[in-house]
Scaffold this motif. Structure first.
Motif, PDB file in Angstrom:
ATOM      1  N   ASP A 281      24.928  78.154  48.392  1.00 18.33           N
ATOM      2  CA  ASP A 281      25.173  79.468  48.989  1.00 18.33           C
ATOM      3  C   ASP A 281      26.184  79.424  50.129  1.00 18.33           C
ATOM      4  O   ASP A 281      26.447  80.454  50.753  1.00 18.33           O
ATOM      5  N   ALA A 282      26.720  78.264  50.425  1.00 19.64           N
ATOM      6  CA  ALA A 282      27.680  78.157  51.523  1.00 19.64           C
ATOM      7  C   ALA A 282      28.936  78.961  51.205  1.00 19.64           C
ATOM      8  O   ALA A 282      29.337  79.093  50.046  1.00 19.64           O
ATOM      9  N   HIS A 324      21.609  74.940  62.219  1.00 16.45           N
ATOM     10  CA  HIS A 324      20.474  75.855  62.312  1.00 16.45           C
ATOM     11  C   HIS A 324      19.211  75.090  62.678  1.00 16.45           C
ATOM     12  O   HIS A 324      18.956  73.997  62.163  1.00 16.45           O
ATOM     13  N   THR A 329      21.174  73.957  58.161  1.00 17.84           N
ATOM     14  CA  THR A 329      22.505  74.186  57.605  1.00 17.84           C
ATOM     15  C   THR A 329      23.533  74.214  58.728  1.00 17.84           C
ATOM     16  O   THR A 329      23.200  74.422  59.901  1.00 17.84           O
ATOM     17  N   ASP A 344      30.041  78.835  56.613  1.00 14.09           N
ATOM     18  CA  ASP A 344      28.667  79.220  56.946  1.00 14.09           C
ATOM     19  C   ASP A 344      27.726  78.704  55.865  1.00 14.09           C
ATOM     20  O   ASP A 344      27.935  78.978  54.679  1.00 14.09           O
ATOM     21  N   GLY A 345      26.708  77.946  56.268  1.00 10.61           N
ATOM     22  CA  GLY A 345      25.697  77.479  55.323  1.00 10.61           C
ATOM     23  C   GLY A 345      26.012  76.164  54.654  1.00 10.61           C
ATOM     24  O   GLY A 345      25.413  75.859  53.607  1.00 10.61           O
TER      25      GLY A 345
END
Length: 366
Positions: A281-282, A324, A329, A344-345
């Protein structure tokens, strides 16, 4: 019962008696006269029987003739309405379609009704319940027409969303990226069983027929080609989009645009996103600010806000890497001039650094 008189009353044992001691002369006279009148009326009815003369009691024939409704067996067909000031060429009225191509009308397809136009103040009248989404992406005007050929109908909705990023953002928000997107020059669209949905420059369009017949599908595809010639406005193609498509080779359907509240922050607007390409999902993101100072301010605010849920691993003036607290992540962001970019991710810092390095490489030649 024993001892009870025969004329006793069940509910009132008292004898009946007249309470009035006298009757007026008028009452005494009216009774007999009324009976005589009834007898005379009955005798008149019996004597009349079939003694009926229509000429005495019916409405005069001349009066009936004057009040009758004229009913013609032949009625002239309704003529096609021609807008005042338009010319009739080849039996087909020349209609004003505004910014829409005049070639939409022809080959048996005629305008059904008139061109309808809506602005931000009354868009809800046409698409009540969905207007807010269009307004959020810079909507200014809707041109709406219906074309007809016998029992076949096609509607065209042409939305002016001000700019290409707004059109792409709306396209993505309505699930356009989940379909097989086709290109025709600068136009992008996907087909449906009864039409097509897509965008060109500052225009977002929807074509929808009332059935899946060949004439409807062929006309819908013809309309797509005709719309491709529309003159567009709203500026050129943004640099972040060109970087994603031309240099990072991201497929069109994978690109999304967030006009407001990127990362749920109201100070972040006009961000572009695409998958990182690691199968998860990044995603990578790009943003071009109005100036280097504006980019620096947004970069600082973004890092500061993210630090509430992330642990800072690297905190430099133009680069920050955060992890996070629970998901572990990676969120990495950098700034160069008026550009903000990052990932992101990401699953680990190495993947995030590799993504940043790849973006910086293409930025050099952008």
């Amino acid at each position: 019962m024993a001892g009870r008189k025969q004329d006793d009353k069940i509910l009132n044992p008292l004898k009946r008696k007249i309470l009035r001691r006298r009757f007026s002369t008028a009452e005494l006279v009216f009774g007999p006269l009324f009976l005589v009148l009834l007898v005379l009326v009955g005798a008149w009815i019996v004597l009349q029987k079939n003694n009926y003369d229509p000429g005495e009691r019916d409405i005069a024939f001349t009066q009936l003739q004057e009040d009758s409704v004229e009913d013609n067996l032949y009625r002239r067909p309704v003529e096609l309405w021609i807008e005042p000031g338009t010319a009739l060429a080849g039996g087909v009225p020349s209609v004003d379609l505004g910014i829409l191509p005049s070639s939409l009308v022809g080959e048996g397809w005629q305008l059904d009704g008139r061109l309808e136009s809506y602005d931000a103040s009354n868009l809800y009248e046409k698409i009540n319940g969905a207007a807010e989404q269009y307004l959020a992406y810079g909507f200014t005007e809707l041109n709406y027409v219906t074309l007809a050929q016998g029992d076949n109908f096609i509607t065209l909705e042409l939305y002016d969303q001000t700019s290409f990023p707004n059109v792409l953002g709306l396209f993505s928000a309505q699930g356009g990226g989940t379909h097989e997107v086709k290109k025709n020059g600068d136009m992008f669209y996907f087909t449906t069983p009864i039409g097509a949905i897509g965008g060109l420059g500052n225009y977002y369009f929807k074509i929808s027929g009332n059935n899946e017949s060949d004439p409807v599908v062929e006309k819908a595809m013809s309309m797509v080609q005709e719309l491709a010639a529309l003159p567009v406005s709203g500026g050129g193609i943004p640099l972040p989009y060109r970087m994603l498509t031309d240099r990072l080779d991201v497929a069109f359907k994978q690109i999304s645009y967030i006009k407001d509240n990127a990362f749920q922050y109201d100070f972040l607007t006009e961000f572009w996103f695409a998958p990182l390409g690691d199968g998860g999902d990044a995603r990578i993101f790009l943003h071009q600010a109005g100036s280097a100072d504006e980019a620096a301010a947004r970069f600082g605010s973004l890092v500061e806000e993210q630090a509430y849920e992330y642990e800072l691993q690297v905190n430099e003036p133009e680069r920050a890497v955060l992890q996070h607290e629970y998901l572990k992540t990676i969120f990495a962001v950098s700034r160069r001039g008026d550009m903000i970019y990052g990932v992101d991710g990401a699953g680990d810092p190495a993947a995030a650094e590799a993504a940043l390095a790849r973006i910086e490489e293409v930025m050099t030649g952008a």
